[in-house]
Design an enzyme around this catalytic site. Structure first.
Site, PDB file in Angstrom:
ATOM      1  N   GLU A 122       0.737  -1.018   0.120  1.00 47.41           N
ATOM      2  CA  GLU A 122      -0.075  -0.164   0.028  1.00 47.41           C
ATOM      3  C   GLU A 122       0.959   1.222  -0.050  1.00 47.41           C
ATOM      4  O   GLU A 122       2.097   1.133  -0.067  1.00 47.41           O
ATOM      5  CB  GLU A 122      -1.020   0.153   1.149  1.00 47.41           C
ATOM      6  CG  GLU A 122      -0.265  -0.181   2.601  1.00 47.41           C
ATOM      7  CD  GLU A 122      -1.134  -0.397   3.756  1.00 47.41           C
ATOM      8  OE1 GLU A 122      -2.321  -0.818   3.294  1.00 47.41           O
ATOM      9  OE2 GLU A 122      -0.866   0.152   4.836  1.00 47.41           O
ATOM     10  N   ARG A 200      -2.849  -7.866  13.239  1.00 47.09           N
ATOM     11  CA  ARG A 200      -2.474  -6.902  14.196  1.00 47.09           C
ATOM     12  C   ARG A 200      -1.415  -7.213  15.432  1.00 47.09           C
ATOM     13  O   ARG A 200      -1.557  -8.415  15.985  1.00 47.09           O
ATOM     14  CB  ARG A 200      -3.883  -6.743  15.083  1.00 47.09           C
ATOM     15  CG  ARG A 200      -3.953  -5.506  15.776  1.00 47.09           C
ATOM     16  CD  ARG A 200      -5.340  -5.114  16.446  1.00 47.09           C
ATOM     17  NE  ARG A 200      -6.208  -4.785  15.384  1.00 47.09           N
ATOM     18  CZ  ARG A 200      -7.368  -5.701  15.047  1.00 47.09           C
ATOM     19  NH1 ARG A 200      -7.709  -6.702  16.097  1.00 47.09           N
ATOM     20  NH2 ARG A 200      -8.315  -5.452  14.144  1.00 47.09           N
TER      21      ARG A 200
END
Length: 326
Positions: A122, A200
């Site tokens: 990204e 996470r």
């Protein structure tokens, strides 16, 4: 002549534990009864949240339906041959009212093996930053997996993370494997591979409104992390008006900054790809086949491959992120 035209989509709003109000106050997008909005998904092919056309004769049809019907006319022959009926990019706006969790995304190989999905490389373009805002990208020194685990288990992981001071206009490229987080006070445009897989690592011991901590993916993250240290994490570019400036070029997408004070014509004849415009400042009109498509800050518009030539008309100037696949 192809029935395709410049397409806009219905915004998908996401409330998040760390979300704020800037989607409404700065980008002027109304997220209704949601208490906050952490993300908007502007163009998405993710199966759980496929974008739906908002304008013109194709309004109400999903991006997946358009792909199935128009194939290479929509995305380019080469892109369609590689991705089929999955649109390859996901475009978001992110408002971090608090720090996001420290996280990492898998690359194509790991994501395919574990999730039958694409990986997640990204980029971020910082639209607005509160004074003193920071973010994390990568490590501040080279680590082994064991050194990383020792820091993690002792509660000192943040000691080895690379923290960056951030201002509007900053760009960060985040290849899959780079540990990162968006810091409090940042409004960001994100362009990424079509994937919603996040590992996470640490969530600052936060709890949700029911008192529950969010799930961590400590073990899954180990094989995904790039433990190397890099000399630069912020993308360097020369901000120039009235000519395209390349920000990011990778196998998954190319993104340029178009900051123009006047109208321009764009010719994509030699490009075998769709083009996405993300407007981050100003107002313009996309002219195509004799029709006008107004675009303002916070709008995203998809140019199908079948439209080789468009005009970007403005009287006041604009700043646009232009993305495609080379």
């Amino acid at each position: 002549m192809s029935p395709l035209y410049p397409l806009t989509f219905k915004t998908i709003f996401k409330d998040k534990i760390w979300g704020g109000q800037k989607i409404k106050t700065y980008l002027h997008k109304d997220f209704g009864a949601l208490p906050n909005c952490g993300e908007t998904w502007e163009i998405s092919g993710v199966k759980s949240d496929v974008s739906v056309v908002a304008n013109g004769e194709l309004a109400g049809q999903s991006l997946a339906e358009l792909l199935e019907k128009y194939k290479g006319d929509l995305v380019g022959e080469k892109v369609y041959a590689h991705f089929g009926n999955i649109f390859p990019l996901l475009v978001k706006f992110i408002d971090a009212n608090e720090d996001l969790s420290i996280q990492v995304h898998p690359d194509d190989e790991l994501a395919k093996k574990r999730h039958n999905s694409f990986g997640k490389t990204e980029m971020w373009y910082v639209i607005e930053a509160d004074p003193g805002s920071t973010l994390i990208a990568g490590f501040n020194k080279e680590l082994t997996e064991q050194e990383y685990l020792d820091k993690f288990n002792s509660g000192h992981l943040t000691d080895v993370l690379n923290k960056e001071d951030v201002k509007a206009g900053d760009v960060f490229f985040l290849p899959a494997g780079r540990v990162h987080t968006i810091g409090k006070g940042l409004l960001i445009a994100e362009i990424q591979q079509t994937s919603d897989i996040t590992y996470r690592i640490y969530d600052f011991d936060r709890v949700d409104d029911k008192g529950n901590k969010r799930e961590l993916h400590t073990e899954e993250a180990l094989a995904a992390i790039d433990y190397k240290h890099y000399p630069e994490y912020k993308t360097k570019y020369d901000s120039q008006k009235d000519e395209p400036v390349k920000l990011v070029s990778c196998p998954y997408f190319t993104t340029n900054l178009l900051e123009f004070t006047h109208s321009i014509a764009k010719d994509y004849t030699g490009l075998d790809s769709f083009v996405i415009y993300v407007c981050i400042e100003g107002v313009l009109t996309v002219k195509s086949n004799g029709k006008d498509y107004p675009v303002k800050m916070g709008d995203c518009i998809l140019l199908p491959k079948s439209l080789d030539k468009v005009e970007l008309v403005t009287s006041s100037g604009f700043k646009v992120l232009e993305s495609y696949i080379e």
